[in-house]
Design a protein around this motif. Sequence first.
Motif, PDB file in Angstrom:
ATOM      1  N   HIS A   6       0.835  -1.209   0.000  1.00 53.14           N
ATOM      2  CA  HIS A   6       0.000   0.000   0.000  1.00 53.14           C
ATOM      3  C   HIS A   6       0.868   1.256   0.000  1.00 53.14           C
ATOM      4  O   HIS A   6       0.598   2.205  -0.739  1.00 53.14           O
ATOM      5  CB  HIS A   6      -0.944  -0.015   1.201  1.00 53.14           C
ATOM      6  N   ARG A   7       1.934   1.242   0.798  1.00 52.95           N
ATOM      7  CA  ARG A   7       2.839   2.398   0.844  1.00 52.95           C
ATOM      8  C   ARG A   7       3.492   2.620  -0.517  1.00 52.95           C
ATOM      9  O   ARG A   7       3.573   3.748  -1.021  1.00 52.95           O
ATOM     10  CB  ARG A   7       3.906   2.189   1.919  1.00 52.95           C
ATOM     11  N   ALA A   8       3.992   1.544  -1.127  1.00 47.70           N
ATOM     12  CA  ALA A   8       4.617   1.653  -2.453  1.00 47.70           C
ATOM     13  C   ALA A   8       3.620   2.189  -3.470  1.00 47.70           C
ATOM     14  O   ALA A   8       3.959   3.040  -4.299  1.00 47.70           O
ATOM     15  CB  ALA A   8       5.159   0.299  -2.891  1.00 47.70           C
ATOM     16  N   SER A   9       2.391   1.708  -3.390  1.00 40.99           N
ATOM     17  CA  SER A   9       1.345   2.178  -4.313  1.00 40.99           C
ATOM     18  C   SER A   9       1.109   3.670  -4.150  1.00 40.99           C
ATOM     19  O   SER A   9       1.003   4.402  -5.139  1.00 40.99           O
ATOM     20  CB  SER A   9       0.040   1.413  -4.066  1.00 40.99           C
ATOM     21  N   GLU A  10       1.038   4.110  -2.916  1.00 34.89           N
ATOM     22  CA  GLU A  10       0.838   5.541  -2.671  1.00 34.89           C
ATOM     23  C   GLU A  10       2.010   6.360  -3.186  1.00 34.89           C
ATOM     24  O   GLU A  10       1.828   7.392  -3.823  1.00 34.89           O
ATOM     25  CB  GLU A  10       0.638   5.796  -1.176  1.00 34.89           C
ATOM     26  N   GLU A  19      -3.549  -3.415  -6.798  1.00 31.14           N
ATOM     27  CA  GLU A  19      -2.546  -4.046  -5.934  1.00 31.14           C
ATOM     28  C   GLU A  19      -2.561  -5.567  -6.041  1.00 31.14           C
ATOM     29  O   GLU A  19      -1.519  -6.212  -5.937  1.00 31.14           O
ATOM     30  CB  GLU A  19      -2.711  -3.600  -4.488  1.00 31.14           C
ATOM     31  N   ALA A  20      -3.721  -6.159  -6.285  1.00 32.43           N
ATOM     32  CA  ALA A  20      -3.811  -7.618  -6.430  1.00 32.43           C
ATOM     33  C   ALA A  20      -2.972  -8.119  -7.606  1.00 32.43           C
ATOM     34  O   ALA A  20      -2.512  -9.260  -7.601  1.00 32.43           O
ATOM     35  CB  ALA A  20      -5.261  -8.044  -6.597  1.00 32.43           C
ATOM     36  N   THR A  47       4.815  -0.947 -14.899  1.00 33.94           N
ATOM     37  CA  THR A  47       4.274  -0.292 -13.714  1.00 33.94           C
ATOM     38  C   THR A  47       4.166  -1.291 -12.577  1.00 33.94           C
ATOM     39  O   THR A  47       4.539  -1.000 -11.432  1.00 33.94           O
ATOM     40  CB  THR A  47       2.898   0.329 -14.016  1.00 33.94           C
ATOM     41  N   LEU A  48       3.667  -2.483 -12.866  1.00 39.89           N
ATOM     42  CA  LEU A  48       3.576  -3.523 -11.842  1.00 39.89           C
ATOM     43  C   LEU A  48       4.954  -3.839 -11.272  1.00 39.89           C
ATOM     44  O   LEU A  48       5.121  -3.996 -10.056  1.00 39.89           O
ATOM     45  CB  LEU A  48       2.955  -4.795 -12.430  1.00 39.89           C
TER      46      LEU A  48
END
Length: 70
Positions: A6-10, A19-20, A47-48
Motif C-alpha cells: 500500500h505504501r509503495a502504491s501511494e 494491488e492484487a 508499472t507492476l
Amino acid sequence: MNAALHRASEELSFPSYYEACVRPLLRNPEGHWPRCCAGGCEPCAQTLIRVAQRTLEILGTPRVTPIPEW
C-alpha cells in the motif's frame, strides 16, 4: 506485506485497486516477471514491476536477480 504494498502504491501513485496484480510478483521475487508488450495494457507490466520492486525495498528484501531481457 500489505502495508508495504500500500505504501509503495501511494508513493508511485498506483491505484490501490490494482494491488492484487502485484502480489504474484511479490510471492516469487526472484522468478520470471512479465515484461511490457507495448500493447497499451492497463496497468502496464513495467508499472507492476516498479511497484513490486519498491514494495520489496520497503520490506528490506530487494530483488537480487535482474529482470531478464528477452
